[in-house]
Design a protein around this motif. Structure first.
Motif, mmCIF file in Angstrom:
data_model
loop_
_atom_site.group_PDB
_atom_site.id
_atom_site.type_symbol
_atom_site.label_atom_id
_atom_site.label_comp_id
_atom_site.label_asym_id
_atom_site.label_seq_id
_atom_site.Cartn_x
_atom_site.Cartn_y
_atom_site.Cartn_z
ATOM 1 N N SER A 59 12.299 62.101 25.516
ATOM 2 C CA SER A 59 11.532 61.078 26.226
ATOM 3 C C SER A 59 10.035 61.229 26.018
ATOM 4 N N LYS A 60 9.589 62.421 25.590
ATOM 5 C CA LYS A 60 8.180 62.679 25.298
ATOM 6 C C LYS A 60 7.273 62.501 26.514
ATOM 7 N N ARG A 61 7.822 62.676 27.705
ATOM 8 C CA ARG A 61 7.001 62.577 28.910
ATOM 9 C C ARG A 61 7.197 63.819 29.766
ATOM 10 N N ASN A 87 7.976 68.944 28.681
ATOM 11 C CA ASN A 87 6.936 68.046 28.176
ATOM 12 C C ASN A 87 7.082 68.004 26.654
#
Length: 389
Positions: free
Chosen positions: A278-280, A324
């Protein structure tokens, strides 16, 4: 010509709170005082408290400065009503859960720990004989009380309150309606005078598994009309997380983090990979479980915490997983995070030992749940009863 007149600042006179008009509460098994916090938010005044655990008492007295005089530190079996205040509007008892918990010994109301319920009943009977019985009682325990000994323990508890003179309501309340923590609990509310009853079933507050007690003709029960609960939270964990810097020593080192990742099942690893993709920035909580005799870590799928427990070992403590992108960091949750998850953001943690704080919060009642129950149920019930006296 314009004349400017400067007035002296008006003196604000704040009305003095009349303590005599506040409903009073005696809190049995008070622990670290989170029930008191919730009741006070709803306008109650705690005039007496009891617990036998010295570490919890230390936390209580640290937070509630100057409250030592009304705190009876000792076993509930030794409570002497002659040393309790004359007027008590509400008696609250969060009696031990270990003998009815699904994770405990299931010895029921006759177990060594949960059996202290009967000492509370003895105190209530003593108060009744002196015509000092509180108009309302509230009991709290784990959901396992409803199924302990096939439901017999819950029936026995209600019957014991009935014999004193209370009609009893039974409610299921989960802290996740207020805070990002899954924490289902059972509440019994006893009233000397029945309140206005609801004409419709709220299966959130009184789910199907509780209906048998209301249908039992040998019990005196009621279903008070109450507002709907807020919808349960599915996120919010990020709001309670302490933003610790990457160099903070509380983050686990590479070796320990690798061991955590290697203990994950294929399902858990897939869950983690999805978070990484998700890269978040994302947070999850995790517990250590034993599966087929092998210790493993399991992460929750949602953005709320699992039920906080009394921290006596690694399997009872909750870890935080921070993801993260490809960066993964793991650590134990902090004392302040536990406090926030229990609705006690401003709790005074000064000078407390870590495990002392985690144990205290893990064995407590969510402040927001108590406040909701007190504001919408207990306070109106007490006021109605006392206005009729």
């Amino acid at each position: 010509m314009v004349t400017t007149v400067t007035l002296a600042p008006e003196r604000v006179v704040r009305p003095q709170l009349n303590l005599d008009l506040q409903p009073t509460v005696a809190e049995f098994f008070a622990g670290i005082g989170l029930v008191r916090m919730g009741l006070e938010r709803a306008g109650f005044r705690c005039v007496w408290a009891n617990d036998f655990d010295p570490q919890k008492k230390e936390m209580y007295r640290t937070h509630f400065k100057g409250s030592g005089n009304h705190y009876f530190s000792g076993d509930v079996a030794d409570v002497d009503i002659a040393k309790m205040p004359r007027k008590i509007s509400l008696a609250w008892a969060s009696f031990p859960c270990i003998d009815v918990s699904l994770a405990g010994w299931r010895r029921g109301l006759n177990g060594k720990h949960t059996g202290t319920f009967w000492h509370f009943i003895r105190v209530m009977n003593d108060l009744k004989r002196q015509h000092r019985l509180p108009a309302v009682v509230a009991l709290e325990n784990v959901s396992g009380l409803a199924t302990s000994h096939g439901g017999k323990d819950l029936v026995d508890a209600i019957m014991a309150l009935n014999e004193i003179g209370y009609s009893v309501d039974v409610l299921a309340l989960d802290a996740r309606h207020f805070v990002p923590q899954s924490r289902p609990r059972l509440f019994l509310v006893g009233a000397l005078s029945k309140p206005i009853e609801t004409q419709e079933d709220d299966l959130v507050l009184r789910p199907a598994r509780l209906q048998a007690v209301f249908d039992n003709p040998s019990l005196v029960t009621h279903k008070a009309a109450l507002p709907r609960l807020p919808p349960p939270l599915t996120a919010g964990l990020a709001d309670v997380v302490d933003p610790l810097p990457a160099h903070d020593e509380r983050w686990w080192d590479a070796k320990r983090t690798t061991a955590f990742l290697e203990s994950l099942s294929p399902v858990q690893k897939k869950r983690l990979e999805q978070l990484m993709a998700s890269k978040r920035l994302a947070h999850r909580t995790a517990y250590r479980r034993t599966r087929d005799g092998k210790p493993m870590w399991e992460m929750r799928a949602d953005e709320i915490a699992g039920c906080l427990r009394t921290a006596r070992g690694g399997s009872s403590k909750q870890a935080l997983v921070q993801v993260n992108g490809n960066e993964i960091n793991v650590r134990w949750m902090t004392e302040r995070e536990y406090a926030r998850l229990m609705g006690a953001r401003d709790y005074n943690l000064d000078g407390l030992r870590r495990n002392q704080a985690l144990f205290g919060f893990g064995d407590a009642v969510c402040v927001d749940v108590v406040e909701w129950l007190a504001r919408h149920y207990l306070r109106p019930l007490v006021e109605a009863a006392e206005s009729n006296r």
